[in-house]
Design a protein around this motif. Sequence first.
Motif, short mmCIF file in Angstrom:
data_model
loop_
_atom_site.label_atom_id
_atom_site.label_comp_id
_atom_site.label_asym_id
_atom_site.label_seq_id
_atom_site.Cartn_x
_atom_site.Cartn_y
_atom_site.Cartn_z
N VAL A 77 0.85 -1.19 0.00
CA VAL A 77 0.00 0.00 0.00
C VAL A 77 0.89 1.24 0.00
N ARG A 78 0.66 2.10 -0.98
CA ARG A 78 1.31 3.41 -1.03
C ARG A 78 0.24 4.48 -1.04
N PHE A 79 0.64 5.74 -0.90
CA PHE A 79 -0.32 6.83 -0.99
C PHE A 79 0.37 8.10 -1.46
N SER A 80 -0.44 8.99 -2.06
CA SER A 80 0.08 10.26 -2.55
C SER A 80 -1.13 11.17 -2.85
N THR A 81 -1.08 12.43 -2.46
CA THR A 81 0.04 13.18 -1.92
C THR A 81 -0.30 13.60 -0.49
N SER A 82 0.73 13.83 0.32
CA SER A 82 0.53 14.32 1.68
C SER A 82 0.80 15.81 1.75
N HIS A 83 -0.04 16.55 2.45
CA HIS A 83 0.25 17.94 2.76
C HIS A 83 0.94 17.97 4.12
N PRO A 84 2.09 18.63 4.23
CA PRO A 84 2.82 18.61 5.50
C PRO A 84 1.99 18.99 6.71
N LYS A 85 1.04 19.89 6.54
CA LYS A 85 0.26 20.35 7.69
C LYS A 85 -0.72 19.31 8.20
N ASP A 86 -1.02 18.29 7.39
CA ASP A 86 -2.08 17.35 7.74
C ASP A 86 -1.62 15.94 8.10
N ILE A 87 -0.41 15.56 7.73
CA ILE A 87 0.01 14.20 8.04
C ILE A 87 0.22 14.08 9.55
N THR A 88 -0.37 13.07 10.16
CA THR A 88 -0.43 12.96 11.61
C THR A 88 0.45 11.83 12.14
N ASP A 89 0.71 11.88 13.44
CA ASP A 89 1.42 10.77 14.08
C ASP A 89 0.64 9.47 13.94
N GLU A 90 -0.70 9.56 13.95
CA GLU A 90 -1.52 8.36 13.81
C GLU A 90 -1.23 7.67 12.48
N VAL A 91 -1.08 8.46 11.41
CA VAL A 91 -0.73 7.89 10.11
C VAL A 91 0.66 7.24 10.17
N LEU A 92 1.61 7.93 10.77
CA LEU A 92 2.98 7.42 10.85
C LEU A 92 3.05 6.13 11.66
N TYR A 93 2.33 6.08 12.77
CA TYR A 93 2.33 4.86 13.59
C TYR A 93 1.62 3.71 12.88
N THR A 94 0.60 4.02 12.10
CA THR A 94 -0.07 2.98 11.31
C THR A 94 0.88 2.42 10.26
N MET A 95 1.66 3.29 9.63
CA MET A 95 2.66 2.84 8.67
C MET A 95 3.70 1.94 9.34
N ALA A 96 4.09 2.30 10.55
CA ALA A 96 5.08 1.50 11.27
C ALA A 96 4.52 0.14 11.68
N LYS A 97 3.22 0.08 11.91
CA LYS A 97 2.58 -1.14 12.40
C LYS A 97 2.49 -2.23 11.33
N TYR A 98 2.32 -1.82 10.07
CA TYR A 98 2.08 -2.80 8.99
C TYR A 98 3.25 -2.81 8.02
N GLU A 99 3.87 -3.97 7.87
CA GLU A 99 5.02 -4.12 7.00
C GLU A 99 4.68 -3.83 5.55
N ASN A 100 3.42 -4.09 5.15
CA ASN A 100 3.06 -3.91 3.74
C ASN A 100 2.62 -2.48 3.40
N ILE A 101 2.58 -1.57 4.38
CA ILE A 101 2.41 -0.15 4.05
C ILE A 101 3.80 0.42 3.80
N CYS A 102 4.05 0.84 2.57
CA CYS A 102 5.40 1.23 2.18
C CYS A 102 5.89 2.44 2.96
N LYS A 103 7.15 2.36 3.34
CA LYS A 103 7.77 3.44 4.12
C LYS A 103 8.31 4.49 3.16
N TYR A 104 7.38 5.24 2.61
CA TYR A 104 7.71 6.26 1.61
C TYR A 104 6.63 7.32 1.65
N ILE A 105 7.04 8.59 1.77
CA ILE A 105 6.07 9.68 1.89
C ILE A 105 6.46 10.80 0.94
N HIS A 106 5.51 11.22 0.13
CA HIS A 106 5.71 12.40 -0.70
C HIS A 106 5.25 13.61 0.10
#
Length: 471
Positions: free
Chosen positions: A259-288
């Motif tokens: 799973v990838r996603f695009s695009t992120s606005h810096p003001k809106d990307i949250t810790d909850e999103v980052l922790y969800t990415m960390a939790k699942y190996e198949n959510i790619c560790k890549y952020i635009h």
Amino acid sequence: MLDQKVHDESRQGEAYAPGVETVNEFAKKFYIESYGCQMNFNDSEIVASILQNEGFGATRNYEEADFILLNTCSIREKAEQTVRTRLTEFRKLKRGKPGMLVGVLGCMAERLKSKFLEEEKLVDIVVGPDAYRTLPGLIQEAETGQKAINVLLSREETYADINPVRLDSNGVTAFVSIMRGCNNMCTFCVVPFTRGRERSRDPHSIVAEARDLYDRGFREVTLLGQNVDSYYYINGEDQSTNFAQLLEKVALISPLLRVRFSTSHPKDITDEVLYTMAKYENICKYIHLPVQSGSTRVLQLMNRTYTREWYMKKVDRIKEILPGCGISTDIITGFCTETEEDHRDTLDIMEYAKYDLAYMFAYSERPGTLAARRYQDDVPDEVKKRRLTEVVSLHRRHALEGMQQEVGKTLKVLIEGTSKRSEEQLFGRTDQNRVVVFPREHYKKGEYVMVKVNDCTAATLLGEVVEPVEA
């Protein structure tokens, strides 16, 4: 701003023809070219589905088409110039093929509808991003000799019930639109005026589309939106879903579905999103994470709603929660009133973030934007180009340094297809979105393999498979 993301070994260029072969029983044939962002390419897949349901068949050859569509982009002047050139070519083709229709879709449609239809007589049909369902009726209208147009924006349309026809697909990766429109009024951007306000799509339809793709053999989906982090859906029972929760729902389809996603606005990307990415190996560790400028003063003129210091702290937070996460960006040089000091601030923030990938452009004033109404485009072209050259040069150094750090590592790669340089080589991407090329041997696209990286260029890792990944 959602820019088209391409790599050396993946689909390149601003235009493409449908990858669906024409079916003989279709009475009429259509041809689509798409320009600009991933959202436009996804929209073309929606349009293809609508047309096929009405009895049109796709063709790769525009000369045999009864109906030609250009899905357009207004983000930069170059894209508009390219579209005008193509429309002029198609007008010449029409002279020798009575009955052929030419239509314009997307972001240029509303802004240039009068010029296209009346002044320049380049097209027969003009359709805005929220009016694709009316296309069959507009075609019928145009067939009578009338000029057909619908550029009305909607507060509800998400095309959630339409299953896109996958155009020019590699059968491995696909885009899934999760929302439409944008509420951010960045002064350089025309998107809020051409695509309207934000509307989030029903999460059940998103998950169903992603699951269907997985069942059909696709192994990666990219969730698309002008600003995915502001995704928020409330159903009739007042139950809400935010972007982090949606990410989790899609990741749970299968651990084999990236799973990838695009695009992120810096003001809106949250810790909850980052922790969800960390939790699942198949959510790619890549952020635009588009920065646009490293100068707080210029960022304020752009209405980006953050400072350089705030952005740098967001980069720190990403690297803290997701060590090794790939980060890419957009950068505009020569925005209104930009000084040499402002430009040095941009170079400085690039040194700080060391982006893995960057989309870099000299500012071009877009009619209808807030910047065009408020500010004077006062930076000389030669200064814009010189600053862009410096930005590009610095990024190339960072990109090469980042690639060199991967040499010697063994990385998990999803195979996407044959390398453009050799039939004996395959290519795929890592979790961090880096392109890897390696010997074909007996491996096939859609498989995961572990690749030992032996060498690199600034854009590509070179290696060999050391072991496949167990399913």
